[in-house]
Design a protein around this motif. Structure first.
Motif, mmCIF file in Angstrom:
data_model
loop_
_atom_site.group_PDB
_atom_site.id
_atom_site.type_symbol
_atom_site.label_atom_id
_atom_site.label_comp_id
_atom_site.label_asym_id
_atom_site.label_seq_id
_atom_site.Cartn_x
_atom_site.Cartn_y
_atom_site.Cartn_z
ATOM 1 N N ALA A 23 0.842 -1.198 0.000
ATOM 2 C CA ALA A 23 0.000 0.000 0.000
ATOM 3 C C ALA A 23 0.875 1.246 0.000
ATOM 4 N N SER A 24 0.389 2.294 -0.630
ATOM 5 C CA SER A 24 1.122 3.554 -0.619
ATOM 6 C C SER A 24 1.171 4.119 0.795
ATOM 7 N N PRO A 25 2.322 4.635 1.223
ATOM 8 C CA PRO A 25 2.396 5.246 2.562
ATOM 9 C C PRO A 25 1.535 6.492 2.678
ATOM 10 N N PHE A 26 1.065 7.025 1.547
ATOM 11 C CA PHE A 26 0.206 8.205 1.561
ATOM 12 C C PHE A 26 -1.283 7.841 1.482
ATOM 13 N N ASP A 27 -1.577 6.538 1.522
ATOM 14 C CA ASP A 27 -2.962 6.059 1.466
ATOM 15 C C ASP A 27 -3.169 5.136 2.661
ATOM 16 N N PRO A 28 -3.638 5.660 3.780
ATOM 17 C CA PRO A 28 -3.703 4.874 5.014
ATOM 18 C C PRO A 28 -4.479 3.565 4.852
ATOM 19 N N SER A 29 -3.939 2.506 5.459
ATOM 20 C CA SER A 29 -4.547 1.178 5.385
ATOM 21 C C SER A 29 -4.296 0.438 6.694
ATOM 22 N N VAL A 30 -5.193 -0.465 7.021
ATOM 23 C CA VAL A 30 -5.046 -1.301 8.213
ATOM 24 C C VAL A 30 -5.491 -2.716 7.872
ATOM 25 N N VAL A 31 -4.682 -3.700 8.235
ATOM 26 C CA VAL A 31 -5.077 -5.110 8.180
ATOM 27 C C VAL A 31 -4.775 -5.692 9.554
ATOM 28 N N GLN A 88 -9.960 -14.281 11.680
ATOM 29 C CA GLN A 88 -10.930 -13.209 11.439
ATOM 30 C C GLN A 88 -10.176 -11.888 11.374
ATOM 31 N N LEU A 89 -10.399 -11.133 10.305
ATOM 32 C CA LEU A 89 -9.666 -9.902 10.050
ATOM 33 C C LEU A 89 -10.609 -8.713 9.968
ATOM 34 N N THR A 90 -10.121 -7.557 10.406
ATOM 35 C CA THR A 90 -10.763 -6.301 10.044
ATOM 36 C C THR A 90 -9.814 -5.560 9.117
ATOM 37 N N VAL A 91 -10.351 -5.053 8.016
ATOM 38 C CA VAL A 91 -9.549 -4.413 6.968
ATOM 39 C C VAL A 91 -10.083 -3.000 6.767
ATOM 40 N N ARG A 92 -9.208 -2.014 6.884
ATOM 41 C CA ARG A 92 -9.617 -0.611 6.799
ATOM 42 C C ARG A 92 -8.867 0.083 5.669
ATOM 43 N N SER A 93 -9.610 0.911 4.927
ATOM 44 C CA SER A 93 -9.030 1.639 3.795
ATOM 45 C C SER A 93 -9.884 2.870 3.553
ATOM 46 N N TYR A 94 -9.467 3.722 2.620
ATOM 47 C CA TYR A 94 -10.264 4.886 2.246
ATOM 48 C C TYR A 94 -10.813 4.756 0.828
ATOM 49 N N SER A 95 -9.944 4.669 -0.135
ATOM 50 C CA SER A 95 -10.399 4.651 -1.528
ATOM 51 C C SER A 95 -10.831 3.248 -1.938
ATOM 52 N N ASP A 96 -11.652 3.173 -2.988
ATOM 53 C CA ASP A 96 -12.057 1.878 -3.535
ATOM 54 C C ASP A 96 -10.850 1.122 -4.062
ATOM 55 N N GLU A 97 -9.886 1.867 -4.629
ATOM 56 C CA GLU A 97 -8.680 1.222 -5.172
ATOM 57 C C GLU A 97 -7.854 0.597 -4.055
ATOM 58 N N SER A 98 -7.709 1.310 -2.957
ATOM 59 C CA SER A 98 -6.961 0.782 -1.816
ATOM 60 C C SER A 98 -7.650 -0.449 -1.241
ATOM 61 N N ARG A 99 -8.960 -0.391 -1.151
ATOM 62 C CA ARG A 99 -9.710 -1.553 -0.649
ATOM 63 C C ARG A 99 -9.461 -2.775 -1.522
ATOM 64 N N SER A 100 -9.518 -2.605 -2.819
ATOM 65 C CA SER A 100 -9.287 -3.730 -3.732
ATOM 66 C C SER A 100 -7.882 -4.286 -3.576
ATOM 67 N N LEU A 101 -6.894 -3.398 -3.439
ATOM 68 C CA LEU A 101 -5.513 -3.857 -3.268
ATOM 69 C C LEU A 101 -5.384 -4.760 -2.040
ATOM 70 N N LEU A 102 -5.992 -4.354 -0.944
ATOM 71 C CA LEU A 102 -5.877 -5.119 0.289
ATOM 72 C C LEU A 102 -6.599 -6.457 0.201
ATOM 73 N N ILE A 103 -7.828 -6.447 -0.291
ATOM 74 C CA ILE A 103 -8.608 -7.691 -0.340
ATOM 75 C C ILE A 103 -8.022 -8.666 -1.346
ATOM 76 N N ASP A 104 -7.629 -8.161 -2.499
ATOM 77 C CA ASP A 104 -6.988 -9.038 -3.486
ATOM 78 C C ASP A 104 -5.683 -9.602 -2.926
ATOM 79 N N GLY A 105 -4.946 -8.775 -2.173
ATOM 80 C CA GLY A 105 -3.697 -9.235 -1.582
ATOM 81 C C GLY A 105 -3.912 -10.314 -0.539
ATOM 82 N N ILE A 106 -4.960 -10.194 0.248
ATOM 83 C CA ILE A 106 -5.268 -11.212 1.254
ATOM 84 C C ILE A 106 -5.546 -12.554 0.572
#
Length: 440
Positions: free
Chosen positions: A256-264, A285-303
């Motif tokens: 994830a970009s360091p300028f696009d906050p994310s949490v896994v 069981q995970l909680t996944v946090r993001s802001y943009s739709d693109e960031s969300r996709s990156l995290l879920i696809d990565g998982i």
């Protein structure tokens, strides 16, 4: 560019404070003793998501008594109260109603002793540990003051009592029940949330992304069980699940970009039942946090990619590969219209003072208020702001002592309710009057 210039011009038109602003402040302050009785009643009688029948009736009855046209049962337990007052913009004001499955430990004389069963089927105590009781009380006062000051504004006011914010389903339930088909679509949506980080009575505004996408993800890790003394005859799901947990950390740190906050965050890891048995499954069981739709996709696809790749690295056959399940009903990120938010911050600073109205940073908590404007952000300007609920002296002392104070969702969270309610109601009233200026 023309569109942006017109929007900016419209914002400038709202620069004046509402007429007799001091009278509004004085009215709310005079009402506070009675409002605190409403607050204490709501606090003592909290209700879980989609079970807010009593709370909804209190809000509906108050709005109806003030002269609103009220409909109950929208989106299961939601309330819609509408007050038409001539031509002009449509402003929507929302308060959320549900409490949390938390055993209260504040020691307040009016502490909740309620118990109930959540949507997950778990029996527990119930508490307004997120402060929604302050939101509902301020909503009631806003309805009363707006109705009593119809000579100062023109337009349509829609006030929403929303269920099930804590599970991220209430706003969408009301929309699916025809909220913007049965009632006018708003030009502006407003709400506030109490804050454990800001001093009591301080207003915080965050332009742009204010709260995060919230996804719940389950990973079922399969293996081949056996005796703990003969691990060579097994495929250990605990070792595999542990590898997945460690690898997931690289999604935020390395992808994830360091300028696009994310949490896994892996919040739960269950496996095995005995010292000397290698189980055949593990559950994460995970909680996944993001802001943009693109960031969300990156995290879920990565998982999904990491879980499958670690399964391959462990030598599992395809039929035993880890299974990743993403809950379909996720809380979408809350977006505050940037120019509108900054304009409103300036308005709050002019009214309350720059020490009581500040720009704040984004948070990774979730809030489904953004659903009301998400479908048409070009038309609807939206703002949810914070109202501080902790005495400044307590915050200062904690900083000096290096002490961590209880926050939202804590069984110990007890906001300075009169300051939250008084400031929240006043901010909502003067904002609505400003956005719906009287036609002369």
């Amino acid at each position: 560019m023309k569109h942006h210039l017109l929007a900016a011009a419209a914002l400038v038109a709202f620069s004046a404070a509402p007429a007799r602003a001091d009278a509004i402040h004085d009215r709310i302050q005079a009402d506070l003793p009675g409002l605190m009785e409403i607050y204490k009643d709501l606090h003592q009688n909290p209700e879980l998501s989609f079970q807010e029948h009593r709370s909804a009736k209190i809000m509906a009855d108050a709005a109806r008594a003030a002269g609103f046209d009220v409909t109950e049962g929208v989106g299961k337990t939601g309330v819609v109260a509408i007050l038409r007052n001539g031509p002009g913009p449509v402003v929507l004001i929302r308060a959320d109603m549900d409490a949390l499955p938390v055993v209260e430990q504040t020691g307040l004389p009016y502490a909740s002793k309620a118990r109930g069963v959540s949507t997950a089927g778990v029996e527990s105590g119930i508490m307004h540990a997120c402060g929604h009781d302050t939101h509902m009380t301020a909503w009631i006062e806003t309805a009363r003051v707006m109705a009593a000051n119809k000579d100062k504004w023109s337009g349509t006011l829609i006030m929403i009592g929303q269920p099930a914010e804590e599970v991220g389903l209430g706003a969408s339930a009301m929309l699916e029940d025809g909220l913007f088909k049965r009632w006018p679509k708003p030009d502006y949506t407003l709400a506030f949330h109490d804050s454990a980080d800001l001093a009591s009575g301080t207003i915080g505004v965050r332009p742009g992304f204010a709260l995060a996408n919230v996804d719940s993800v389950d990973i079922e890790v399969h293996g081949v069980g056996g005796h703990g003394a003969y691990p060579n005859l097994t495929k250990d799901p605990i070792v595999l699940a542990s590898a997945i947990v460690m690898r997931l950390q690289t999604l935020v740190s390395r992808e994830a970009s360091p300028f696009d906050p994310s949490v896994v965050t892996v919040g739960s890891f269950h496996a095995g039942a005995k010292h000397n048995i290698i189980s055949d499954s593990a559950h994460l069981q995970l909680t996944v946090r993001s802001y943009s739709d693109e960031s969300r996709s990156l995290l879920i696809d990565g998982i999904k990619r990491i879980a499958h790749a670690e399964g391959e690295a462990s030598g599992l056959p395809e039929e035993l590969m880890p299974v990743v399940t993403v809950e379909p009903n996720y809380t979408k990120a809350t977006w505050n219209t940037p120019a509108f938010s900054m304009d409103m911050l300036g308005f709050f600073q002019a009214r309350f003072g720059k020490d009581r109205a500040v720009e704040t940073g984004p948070v990774m908590a979730g809030e489904d208020f953004g659903e009301f404007s998400r479908s048409d952000r070009d038309h609807t300007k939206s703002l949810i702001f914070w109202v501080g609920g902790r005495p400044a002296s307590v915050i200062d002392e904690a900083k000096r002592a290096g002490k961590v104070l209880p926050g939202l969702h804590s069984p110990f969270w007890a906001p300075e309710a009169d300051k939250v309610i008084g400031t929240g109601a006043e901010a909502l009233v003067v904002s609505a009057i400003r956005l719906m200026p009287k036609k002369r």
